[in-house]
Design a protein around this motif. Structure first.
Motif, mmCIF file in Angstrom:
data_model
loop_
_atom_site.group_PDB
_atom_site.id
_atom_site.type_symbol
_atom_site.label_atom_id
_atom_site.label_comp_id
_atom_site.label_asym_id
_atom_site.label_seq_id
_atom_site.Cartn_x
_atom_site.Cartn_y
_atom_site.Cartn_z
ATOM 1 N N ALA A 1 116.127 -33.516 76.646
ATOM 2 C CA ALA A 1 115.729 -32.526 77.654
ATOM 3 C C ALA A 1 116.899 -31.647 78.099
ATOM 4 N N HIS A 2 116.556 -30.630 78.900
ATOM 5 C CA HIS A 2 117.559 -29.758 79.519
ATOM 6 C C HIS A 2 117.583 -30.066 81.014
ATOM 7 N N ALA A 3 118.764 -30.338 81.542
ATOM 8 C CA ALA A 3 118.909 -30.646 82.964
ATOM 9 C C ALA A 3 119.281 -29.378 83.723
ATOM 10 N N HIS A 4 118.389 -28.939 84.596
ATOM 11 C CA HIS A 4 118.679 -27.756 85.411
ATOM 12 C C HIS A 4 119.579 -28.127 86.584
ATOM 13 N N CYS A 5 119.294 -29.261 87.202
ATOM 14 C CA CYS A 5 120.173 -29.794 88.235
ATOM 15 C C CYS A 5 119.968 -31.305 88.316
ATOM 16 N N LEU A 6 121.073 -32.034 88.385
ATOM 17 C CA LEU A 6 121.015 -33.497 88.425
ATOM 18 C C LEU A 6 121.838 -33.993 89.603
ATOM 19 N N PHE A 7 121.299 -34.977 90.284
ATOM 20 C CA PHE A 7 122.015 -35.611 91.378
ATOM 21 C C PHE A 7 122.125 -37.116 91.094
ATOM 22 N N ILE B 1 110.088 -33.609 86.151
ATOM 23 C CA ILE B 1 110.281 -33.305 84.728
ATOM 24 C C ILE B 1 109.184 -32.335 84.332
ATOM 25 N N ILE B 2 109.579 -31.124 83.996
ATOM 26 C CA ILE B 2 108.619 -30.065 83.660
ATOM 27 C C ILE B 2 108.461 -30.044 82.150
ATOM 28 N N THR B 3 107.225 -30.262 81.702
ATOM 29 C CA THR B 3 106.940 -30.449 80.282
ATOM 30 C C THR B 3 106.538 -29.153 79.598
ATOM 31 N N GLY B 4 106.402 -29.225 78.274
ATOM 32 C CA GLY B 4 105.892 -28.114 77.478
ATOM 33 C C GLY B 4 106.837 -26.945 77.373
ATOM 34 N N ASN B 5 108.108 -27.123 77.742
ATOM 35 C CA ASN B 5 109.093 -26.044 77.708
ATOM 36 C C ASN B 5 108.701 -24.863 78.601
ATOM 37 N N TYR B 6 107.935 -25.160 79.653
ATOM 38 C CA TYR B 6 107.570 -24.078 80.584
ATOM 39 C C TYR B 6 108.809 -23.668 81.389
ATOM 40 N N ALA B 7 108.864 -22.390 81.692
ATOM 41 C CA ALA B 7 109.970 -21.874 82.498
ATOM 42 C C ALA B 7 109.882 -22.430 83.919
ATOM 43 N N ILE C 1 114.394 -31.386 85.541
ATOM 44 C CA ILE C 1 114.600 -31.497 84.087
ATOM 45 C C ILE C 1 113.433 -30.826 83.404
ATOM 46 N N SER C 2 113.672 -30.205 82.271
ATOM 47 C CA SER C 2 112.558 -29.663 81.477
ATOM 48 C C SER C 2 112.695 -30.133 80.041
ATOM 49 N N CYS C 3 111.541 -30.333 79.378
ATOM 50 C CA CYS C 3 111.550 -30.811 77.979
ATOM 51 C C CYS C 3 110.412 -30.182 77.211
ATOM 52 N N ARG C 4 110.409 -30.369 75.924
ATOM 53 C CA ARG C 4 109.442 -29.721 75.037
ATOM 54 C C ARG C 4 108.142 -30.506 74.895
#
Length: 553
Positions: A149-155, A212-218, A235-238
């Motif tokens: 996945a891509h982490a937009h912000c992690l704490f 976790i935002i799925t489907g590679n949505y913006a 986090i977002s993933c495909r």
């Protein structure tokens, strides 16, 4: 294990050592380079004297060929670090077609074992504890890695914690109340959601652990801004939501699932002992570890079916009681001998040469000639020495025309007169005088079994009986110790005077058996006089076994 050991009997004599060296040399001459001379016992003064005479080295010591864990283990194996995720373990199991994987620390020390059954038990839902089917114990970094996945912000990305996965697919009005009914704090929840802006906002407002935002949505900038303010990871993933929910659970650290007490054995543990405990090890992977717990290899029951056994070519004996320890587990590929045929068994047909001659070295010399090969000076000298020692320079009743012929063939090649060599060999220091009593008894000791009765006969060849008589009581004590140690019916010491061709016999054990020996007995010193009896193989052992057969039971 690719070598074939050419090996004589326990407590080797000159014939045993020299025939092993000679036969290995013949094999190499005929292109079989993997045949290596070996021994399964210590040398003695006479052997050393012969080897020194012809510039030969004592064969390597192979005292035990019993199969051990190190022979069965696979040295190339897959292991995983202690912090590996279930996803990484499952991926390795699938790619390498395994049923378990060891977890190790940084020094390769075994921590535990994770099996496919452990993973299956964890991931298969349990109706009575549904909440546990959504539990994941991991770090957010583990989750990102598992999902790709891509982490937009992690704490607190590296903090290992218990989190619960929930798919945000319901109406926003019921979303919050559903979480509250389960009795979980919002910060324990990971929300898996697609392009549902309302659920995303509601989850951030509640202060969940992460979304976790799925489907590679913006991801809407407003969501990211609010999440950053409230410490909610995004986090977002495909993957789709269902797949994501499953994969998130696979981010769980595998170590809590690991079996803490896997089957562990040391590298030198006998496979026979492992087979005795087959119920304990059935269906398990067996880990071979050193004294510090570091994995050296592993094996399963299936590996035991395909183990490569050590290969032996036996010379100067064929009875397993006289062979190297573990010969019954080894692959016996050849036997060259001149003794009675004993109990050696093989799974396949082999070359078995057994001739009624006085020395195994005689047979080896004949095999050189049959192969059209000429031994070099060193090998010829060793073979000649073996024949002379075993036949007492053709004076023993075991000597044959074949032995005489091979002495005539070998002496010109070795460049030495047979009588001169005999004088050199037999004039070596007395074995009795130069050895401890135990050493003298064990120098050339052979074990036999007749009708279920076990016994031993040690033979010593001396220039006279002086050393024997002066050490009579210590030798008697050592002989009894040998009998008791090996749980024998009796043990005998056969001392031969090579000059007069007479022998003395000392017996420890059953008095009733000793009383049946018909040779003249020195009552005061309690030994037997055997005039013109010099051969253990042809004269003494047949006599003793005949007494055993006729003995009352």
């Amino acid at each position: 294990m690719n070598q074939t050991f050419v090996i004589g009997h326990k407590n080797p004599d000159v014939d045993s050592i020299c025939s092993a060296i000679g036969y290995a040399a013949l094999k190499r001459e005929t292109g079989l380079k993997n045949f290596v001379a070996a021994r399964c016992g210590n040398s003695n003064a006479r052997i050393d004297r012969v080897l020194e005479k012809f510039g030969a080295r004592l064969p390597q010591m192979v005292g035990d060929v019993r199969l051990r864990a190190k022979h069965a283990m696979r040295r190339n194996f897959i292991s995983m670090p202690a912090d590996a995720s279930c996803f990484a373990v499952m991926d390795a199991i699938d790619r390498h077609d395994l049923r378990s994987i060891p977890l190790v620390d940084g020094s390769q020390k075994l921590i535990g074992e994770v099996t496919v059954f452990d993973l299956g038990e964890f991931f298969i839902p349990r109706p009575k504890d549904a909440r546990q089917t959504r539990r994941v114990r991991a770090t957010l970094s583990d989750v990102v890695k598992t999902l790709g996945a891509h982490a937009h912000c992690l704490f607190r990305a590296e903090e290992t914690e218990d989190m619960f996965v929930r798919i945000g697919a319901m109406e926003v009005a019921t979303f919050g109340s559903f979480i509250e009914r389960e009795g979980l704090r919002p910060e324990q929840n990971l929300i898996v959601v697609g392009d549902r802006f309302d659920i995303q906002i509601k989850a951030v407002q509640m202060g969940v652990r992460g979304i976790i935002i799925t489907g590679n949505y913006a991801v809407d900038p407003y969501v990211l801004e609010m999440a950053a303010q409230r410490g909610v990871s995004v986090i977002s993933c495909r993957h789709d939501s269902a797949t994501t929910a499953l994969l998130v659970r696979m981010a769980t650290r595998a170590q809590p699932l690991a079996r803490p007490n896997p089957a562990v054995v040391p590298r030198d543990m006998l496979l026979s002992k492992i087979r005795e405990r087959s119920r304990d090890y059935y269906g398990k992977t067996i880990f071979v570890c050193d004294s510090r717990g570091k994995i050296e290899g592993l094996f399963t029951n299936a590996d035991l079916l395909d183990i490569r056994r050590p290969k032996l070519a036996l010379v100067d004996h064929n009875e397993l009681s006289q062979a190297v320890a573990g010969a019954d587990e080894a692959e016996i590929v050849e036997i060259v001998d001149h003794h009675r045929i004993g109990d050696a068994r093989t799974s396949n047909p082999i070359l078995f040469i057994n001739k009624p001659v006085g020395s195994t070295c005689t047979i080896v010399s004949q095999m050189f000639a049959a192969a059209g090969k000429r031994p070099d000076k060193k090998i010829a000298g060793l073979l000649l020495s073996g024949i002379i020692c075993d036949t007492l320079n053709l004076k023993s009743p075991t000597a044959t025309a074949d032995d005489s012929a091979e002495i005539k063939r070998l002496s010109p090649i070795a460049g030495i007169d047979p009588d001169e060599l005999a004088e050199y060999v037999f004039s070596s220091d007395s074995i009795v005088a130069t050895s401890s009593p135990d050493g003298a008894i064990g120098a050339d000791c052979k074990f036999y079994e007749e009708g279920g009765v076990k016994f031993s006969v040690s033979q010593i060849e001396e220039l006279d009986f002086a050393a024997f008589l002066s050490n009579l009581e210590p030798l008697r004590g050592a002989l009894e110790a040998c009998r008791a140690k090996n749980n024998l019916f009796f043990s005998a010491l056969f001392v031969t005077n090579v000059m007069t061709q007479d022998s003395l016999l000392l017996v420890a054990g059953d008095d009733g058996f000793a009383s049946r020996i018909s040779y003249s007995r020195d009552a005061e010193r309690n030994f037997f006089e055997l005039p013109k009896i010099v051969s253990r193989k042809k004269q003494l052992v047949p006599y003793l076994t005949a007494l055993l057969k006729d003995a009352p039971r």
